[in-house]
Design a protein around this motif. Structure first.
Motif, PDB file in Angstrom:
ATOM      1  N   LYS A   1       1.457  13.009  -1.214  1.00 52.09           N
ATOM      2  CA  LYS A   1       0.538  12.467  -2.228  1.00 52.09           C
ATOM      3  C   LYS A   1       1.033  12.764  -3.638  1.00 52.09           C
ATOM      4  O   LYS A   1       0.779  11.991  -4.556  1.00 52.09           O
ATOM      5  CB  LYS A   1      -0.878  12.995  -1.995  1.00 52.09           C
ATOM      6  CG  LYS A   1      -1.438  12.372  -0.717  1.00 52.09           C
ATOM      7  CD  LYS A   1      -2.897  12.554  -0.499  1.00 52.09           C
ATOM      8  CE  LYS A   1      -3.317  11.759   0.738  1.00 52.09           C
ATOM      9  NZ  LYS A   1      -4.680  11.942   1.113  1.00 52.09           N
TER      10      LYS A   1
ATOM     11  N   LEU B   1       3.636  10.170  -4.297  1.00 52.13           N
ATOM     12  CA  LEU B   1       3.033   8.862  -4.569  1.00 52.13           C
ATOM     13  C   LEU B   1       2.229   8.839  -5.873  1.00 52.13           C
ATOM     14  O   LEU B   1       1.713   7.796  -6.260  1.00 52.13           O
ATOM     15  CB  LEU B   1       2.098   8.469  -3.417  1.00 52.13           C
ATOM     16  CG  LEU B   1       2.772   8.163  -2.091  1.00 52.13           C
ATOM     17  CD1 LEU B   1       1.743   8.075  -0.978  1.00 52.13           C
ATOM     18  CD2 LEU B   1       3.555   6.866  -2.176  1.00 52.13           C
TER      19      LEU B   1
ATOM     20  N   ILE C   1      -0.591  10.240  -6.297  1.00 55.97           N
ATOM     21  CA  ILE C   1      -2.037  10.319  -6.040  1.00 55.97           C
ATOM     22  C   ILE C   1      -2.548  11.691  -6.505  1.00 55.97           C
ATOM     23  O   ILE C   1      -3.621  11.802  -7.076  1.00 55.97           O
ATOM     24  CB  ILE C   1      -2.342  10.068  -4.545  1.00 55.97           C
ATOM     25  CG1 ILE C   1      -1.978   8.622  -4.191  1.00 55.97           C
ATOM     26  CG2 ILE C   1      -3.800  10.356  -4.219  1.00 55.97           C
ATOM     27  CD1 ILE C   1      -1.997   8.313  -2.712  1.00 55.97           C
TER      28      ILE C   1
ATOM     29  N   SER D   1       4.657   3.187 -14.322  1.00 54.20           N
ATOM     30  CA  SER D   1       4.015   3.627 -13.077  1.00 54.20           C
ATOM     31  C   SER D   1       3.997   2.526 -12.006  1.00 54.20           C
ATOM     32  O   SER D   1       4.186   2.800 -10.824  1.00 54.20           O
ATOM     33  CB  SER D   1       2.607   4.139 -13.339  1.00 54.20           C
ATOM     34  OG  SER D   1       1.807   3.099 -13.798  1.00 54.20           O
ATOM     35  N   LYS D   2       3.809   1.267 -12.436  1.00 59.42           N
ATOM     36  CA  LYS D   2       3.774   0.183 -11.452  1.00 59.42           C
ATOM     37  C   LYS D   2       5.160   0.015 -10.814  1.00 59.42           C
ATOM     38  O   LYS D   2       5.281  -0.122  -9.594  1.00 59.42           O
ATOM     39  CB  LYS D   2       3.314  -1.125 -12.114  1.00 59.42           C
ATOM     40  CG  LYS D   2       3.075  -2.225 -11.114  1.00 59.42           C
ATOM     41  CD  LYS D   2       2.118  -3.290 -11.568  1.00 59.42           C
ATOM     42  CE  LYS D   2       1.829  -4.223 -10.408  1.00 59.42           C
ATOM     43  NZ  LYS D   2       0.827  -5.202 -10.659  1.00 59.42           N
TER      44      LYS D   2
ATOM     45  N   MET E   1       5.673   2.919  -8.416  1.00 60.21           N
ATOM     46  CA  MET E   1       4.941   2.790  -7.153  1.00 60.21           C
ATOM     47  C   MET E   1       5.561   1.726  -6.253  1.00 60.21           C
ATOM     48  O   MET E   1       5.496   1.826  -5.028  1.00 60.21           O
ATOM     49  CB  MET E   1       3.477   2.433  -7.420  1.00 60.21           C
ATOM     50  CG  MET E   1       2.680   3.539  -8.080  1.00 60.21           C
ATOM     51  SD  MET E   1       2.702   5.062  -7.159  1.00 60.21           S
ATOM     52  CE  MET E   1       1.432   4.756  -5.991  1.00 60.21           C
ATOM     53  N   GLN E   2       6.152   0.719  -6.879  1.00 62.76           N
ATOM     54  CA  GLN E   2       6.667  -0.377  -6.052  1.00 62.76           C
ATOM     55  C   GLN E   2       8.026  -0.071  -5.439  1.00 62.76           C
ATOM     56  O   GLN E   2       8.584  -0.893  -4.714  1.00 62.76           O
ATOM     57  CB  GLN E   2       6.674  -1.656  -6.869  1.00 62.76           C
ATOM     58  CG  GLN E   2       5.262  -1.984  -7.344  1.00 62.76           C
ATOM     59  CD  GLN E   2       4.870  -3.420  -7.230  1.00 62.76           C
ATOM     60  OE1 GLN E   2       5.708  -4.299  -7.251  1.00 62.76           O
ATOM     61  NE2 GLN E   2       3.579  -3.669  -7.094  1.00 62.76           N
TER      62      GLN E   2
ATOM     63  N   ILE F   1       4.197   2.649   2.243  1.00 62.25           N
ATOM     64  CA  ILE F   1       3.834   3.773   3.120  1.00 62.25           C
ATOM     65  C   ILE F   1       3.072   3.311   4.357  1.00 62.25           C
ATOM     66  O   ILE F   1       2.212   2.424   4.275  1.00 62.25           O
ATOM     67  CB  ILE F   1       3.047   4.858   2.331  1.00 62.25           C
ATOM     68  CG1 ILE F   1       2.565   5.954   3.268  1.00 62.25           C
ATOM     69  CG2 ILE F   1       1.917   4.280   1.543  1.00 62.25           C
ATOM     70  CD1 ILE F   1       2.161   7.221   2.579  1.00 62.25           C
TER      71      ILE F   1
ATOM     72  N   PHE G   1       0.519   4.783   6.573  1.00 59.20           N
ATOM     73  CA  PHE G   1      -0.398   5.927   6.581  1.00 59.20           C
ATOM     74  C   PHE G   1      -0.688   6.406   8.009  1.00 59.20           C
ATOM     75  O   PHE G   1      -0.599   5.619   8.963  1.00 59.20           O
ATOM     76  CB  PHE G   1      -1.716   5.550   5.895  1.00 59.20           C
ATOM     77  CG  PHE G   1      -1.617   5.506   4.397  1.00 59.20           C
ATOM     78  CD1 PHE G   1      -1.805   6.652   3.648  1.00 59.20           C
ATOM     79  CD2 PHE G   1      -1.334   4.319   3.746  1.00 59.20           C
ATOM     80  CE1 PHE G   1      -1.712   6.614   2.266  1.00 59.20           C
ATOM     81  CE2 PHE G   1      -1.240   4.277   2.363  1.00 59.20           C
ATOM     82  CZ  PHE G   1      -1.424   5.432   1.622  1.00 59.20           C
TER      83      PHE G   1
ATOM     84  N   ALA H   1      -4.602   2.768   7.495  1.00 56.17           N
ATOM     85  CA  ALA H   1      -5.200   2.336   6.207  1.00 56.17           C
ATOM     86  C   ALA H   1      -5.170   0.830   6.010  1.00 56.17           C
ATOM     87  O   ALA H   1      -4.993   0.343   4.892  1.00 56.17           O
ATOM     88  CB  ALA H   1      -4.520   3.053   5.034  1.00 56.17           C
TER      89      ALA H   1
ATOM     90  N   PHE I   1      -1.970  -9.527   1.108  1.00 56.17           N
ATOM     91  CA  PHE I   1      -2.485  -8.767  -0.030  1.00 56.17           C
ATOM     92  C   PHE I   1      -1.397  -7.854  -0.605  1.00 56.17           C
ATOM     93  O   PHE I   1      -1.197  -7.770  -1.818  1.00 56.17           O
ATOM     94  CB  PHE I   1      -3.700  -7.941   0.390  1.00 56.17           C
ATOM     95  CG  PHE I   1      -4.355  -7.190  -0.733  1.00 56.17           C
ATOM     96  CD1 PHE I   1      -5.196  -7.846  -1.612  1.00 56.17           C
ATOM     97  CD2 PHE I   1      -4.125  -5.850  -0.927  1.00 56.17           C
ATOM     98  CE1 PHE I   1      -5.800  -7.160  -2.664  1.00 56.17           C
ATOM     99  CE2 PHE I   1      -4.719  -5.156  -1.969  1.00 56.17           C
ATOM    100  CZ  PHE I   1      -5.558  -5.819  -2.831  1.00 56.17           C
ATOM    101  N   GLY I   2      -0.669  -7.181   0.308  1.00 59.51           N
ATOM    102  CA  GLY I   2       0.435  -6.316  -0.130  1.00 59.51           C
ATOM    103  C   GLY I   2       1.479  -7.113  -0.889  1.00 59.51           C
ATOM    104  O   GLY I   2       1.949  -6.684  -1.959  1.00 59.51           O
TER     105      GLY I   2
ATOM    106  N   GLN J   1       0.621  -8.139  -4.489  1.00 58.03           N
ATOM    107  CA  GLN J   1       0.642  -7.089  -5.520  1.00 58.03           C
ATOM    108  C   GLN J   1       2.068  -6.752  -5.947  1.00 58.03           C
ATOM    109  O   GLN J   1       2.273  -6.035  -6.923  1.00 58.03           O
ATOM    110  CB  GLN J   1      -0.019  -5.791  -4.997  1.00 58.03           C
ATOM    111  CG  GLN J   1      -1.356  -5.955  -4.329  1.00 58.03           C
ATOM    112  CD  GLN J   1      -2.321  -6.819  -5.109  1.00 58.03           C
ATOM    113  OE1 GLN J   1      -2.432  -6.697  -6.327  1.00 58.03           O
ATOM    114  NE2 GLN J   1      -3.006  -7.727  -4.424  1.00 58.03           N
TER     115      GLN J   1
ATOM    116  N   ARG K   1       2.818  -4.765   6.945  1.00 56.22           N
ATOM    117  CA  ARG K   1       2.367  -4.767   5.545  1.00 56.22           C
ATOM    118  C   ARG K   1       3.315  -3.937   4.674  1.00 56.22           C
ATOM    119  O   ARG K   1       3.621  -4.311   3.544  1.00 56.22           O
ATOM    120  CB  ARG K   1       0.944  -4.195   5.458  1.00 56.22           C
ATOM    121  CG  ARG K   1       0.353  -4.281   4.070  1.00 56.22           C
ATOM    122  CD  ARG K   1      -1.062  -3.768   4.009  1.00 56.22           C
ATOM    123  NE  ARG K   1      -1.131  -2.317   4.183  1.00 56.22           N
ATOM    124  CZ  ARG K   1      -2.272  -1.626   4.184  1.00 56.22           C
ATOM    125  NH1 ARG K   1      -3.415  -2.245   4.042  1.00 56.22           N
ATOM    126  NH2 ARG K   1      -2.259  -0.316   4.348  1.00 56.22           N
TER     127      ARG K   1
ATOM    128  N   ASP L   1       3.778   8.612   7.387  1.00 63.58           N
ATOM    129  CA  ASP L   1       2.971   9.829   7.481  1.00 63.58           C
ATOM    130  C   ASP L   1       2.481   9.968   8.917  1.00 63.58           C
ATOM    131  O   ASP L   1       1.652   9.176   9.367  1.00 63.58           O
ATOM    132  CB  ASP L   1       1.789   9.727   6.501  1.00 63.58           C
ATOM    133  CG  ASP L   1       0.982  11.013   6.435  1.00 63.58           C
ATOM    134  OD1 ASP L   1       1.430  12.025   6.999  1.00 63.58           O
ATOM    135  OD2 ASP L   1      -0.093  11.004   5.819  1.00 63.58           O
TER     136      ASP L   1
END
Lengths: 252, 255
Positions: free
Chosen positions: A48, A51, A53, A74-75, A78-79, A83, A85, A89, A102-103, A106, A155, A167
């Protein structure tokens, strides 16, 4: 090969409890790295922190030269990741294909795509992880754990990340399905030619997936090396961890 | 004793601060892109369409009981003729918005807290963050927008059904003439009575979504945590509705 992930002397504590104590780790490009450790040793907290978080108390994390603390990028930071999960998730309110779409929507890389192209990529990725087209329009809750894991992997890979994070990838799965998922993860990483970082407490998973293993104990890296060298590495904790894991396997 | 009091005061102040920051972020996200229209539509259907039956039932019984009570009360003063106007004002200004708000709070605030709380537990909020999706924009803003937009429509329907409930009781059980009841209702109709109720409804919608999302977002992990968040969401949003009702009534109709 150059380092893609660089974790330098990070500390993280919660209400006075030190979880990460000066942890440092370098992971090379295209390496398949596994972080191994007991429950509660700080593996998930490390993930985390990586990532973004959780914010680290001190220390530095960079991925492909971008710092986790660089808010302006930051974007972009993150890209670099995707992950898988522990609990998958997947979004409950979306069907499998909508989750994957959706993934993609973004992702900065796929910004120029129209909805038909996004749909096509999503369908390809779902098929590539061994799911059938009949699952496109069903909801995650209607699928088995193994199928959900595959959908979550679809995804994750659909956004073409530079680093794939897993994870506890076999948690909650029976041994046969867990084995199939491990094979799928290894094949996927190999086919995509990307870096992967797996977090697990399962030695068998580590042996199967890793180029190198980092064993975490008391919030820091106790040992790094190839899984096959764990047995006689000279580190008391790592050898005990190895023995205990094999005793459990033998009993089963 | 003083230490305990101090601890409670600090905890309360911390909670107020956290709610204020959360609400501010949520409201800001309502006005800044990206907008998740599909999510907004999903919540409009969930809040508006699926709440219609309970809101309708509540309104009709409220209107019927009000007509009955007013008949009994007004008979003492020989003022039975005022029933139609009292039902109209009572429903549109107070009972319609408040009852609809409380019923929707019971239904939706708990549902929002449970859904977001479960997403927190199952790492779906973390998944959003790893996709660079702002959870406030994806989870909070659509719920606030849809709740604020939908509640006035629900209350408008509740007003009509509530007034109809009063009409039914008055004309069938209490022997009022249909024509004079309708005439009296029409003569006493004021647009501001209805509009004030609709403004209240929008504010109640904000309370429902705000507290529902807040308690879900900060729910403790585990089934117990989500359960507690659900209960807190309903209690907080109901108190919010009643407090807002008083404040808005004082603002609109206070001397």
């Amino acid at each position: 090969m150059r380092n893609i992930i660089s974790i330098n002397n990070i500390h993280k504590s919660f209400a006075g409890l030190h979880v990460l104590n000066g942890l440092s780790l370098e992971i090379s490009e295209k390496e398949t790295h596994v972080i191994l450790g007991q429950s509660g040793c700080g593996k998930s907290v490390l993930l985390k922190c990586l990532l973004g978080i959780f914010e680290v108390d001190s220390g530095e994390i960079t991925v492909a030269g971008i710092s986790v603390n660089d808010k302006q990028r930051s974007k972009e930071y993150m890209q670099k990741f995707s992950i898988l999960f522990q609990g998958n998730a997947l979004f409950d309110s979306m069907t499998v294909i909508e989750n994957v779409e959706f993934g993609i929507k973004q992702s900065l890389k796929h910004k120029h795509l129209n909805s038909k192209e996004i749909r096509k990529i999503a369908e390809e990725k779902i098929i590539s992880v061994g799911l059938e087209s009949r699952v496109f329009d069903i909801y995650p809750a209607e699928m088995s754990g193994g199928m959900q894991k595959r959908a979550a992997l679809a995804r994750a890979i659909a956004v073409e990340p530079e680093v794939l994070l897993f994870d506890e990838p076999t948690s909650g799965l029976d041994p046969i399905t867990g084995g199939l998922i491990c094979n799928l993860l290894r094949d996927t990483v190999k086919k995509l030619g990307i870096t992967s970082l797996t977090i697990t407490h399962d030695l068998k998973v580590a042996e199967f997936l890793s180029d190198r293993v980092s064993v975490i104990n008391k919030g820091t890296v106790a040992w790094i090396g190839q899984a096959k060298n764990m047995k006689n590495c000279g580190n008391e904790f790592v050898e005990e961890f190895y023995r205990a894991s094999n005793v459990i396997s033998a009993r089963h | 004793m003083i230490a305990t009091l101090g601890r409670y005061t600090l905890a309360s102040l911390r909670e107020i601060g956290r709610i204020s920051v959360f609400i501010t972020k949520g409201v800001r996200c309502c006005f800044t892109p990206p907008f998740y229209f599909r999510e907004i539509l999903r919540h409009i259907i969930s809040i508006g369409f699926y709440s219609l039956p309970i809101v309708g039932l509540t309104a009709i019984f409220a209107g019927m009981a009000l007509a009955l009570q007013m008949h009994v009360g007004f008979t003492r003063f020989n003022a039975e003729g005022a029933i139609a106007s009292v039902v109209l004002i009572g429903i549109t200004r107070e009972l319609g918005p408040v009852f609809a708000g409380l019923m929707v709070a019971g239904r939706m605030s708990s549902s929002m807290a449970a859904e977001i709380g479960s997403m927190r537990v199952s790492e779906q909020i973390d998944a959003l963050m790893t996709m660079s999706v702002d959870p406030y924009k994806f989870l909070v803003a659509p719920r606030i927008i849809s709740s604020v937009l939908t509640m006035p429509f629900l209350v408008l329907i509740a007003d009509i059904i509530g007034v109809m409930g009063g009409f039914l009781v008055a004309t069938t059980l209490l022997d009022y003439s249909t024509g004079s009841y309708i005439t009296q209702t029409a003569n006493n109709f004021e647009l501001w009575d209805v509009l004030s109720g609709l403004f209240k409804a929008a504010a109640f919608g904000f309370s429902i979504a705000g507290f529902g999302c807040y308690h879900g977002f900060f729910s403790d992990l585990g089934a117990r945590g989500v359960g507690r968040a659900t209960t807190s969401a309903v209690v907080s949003s109901c108190i919010g509705i009643l407090a807002l009702n008083y404040l808005l009534t004082a603002l609109f109709f206070g001397a």
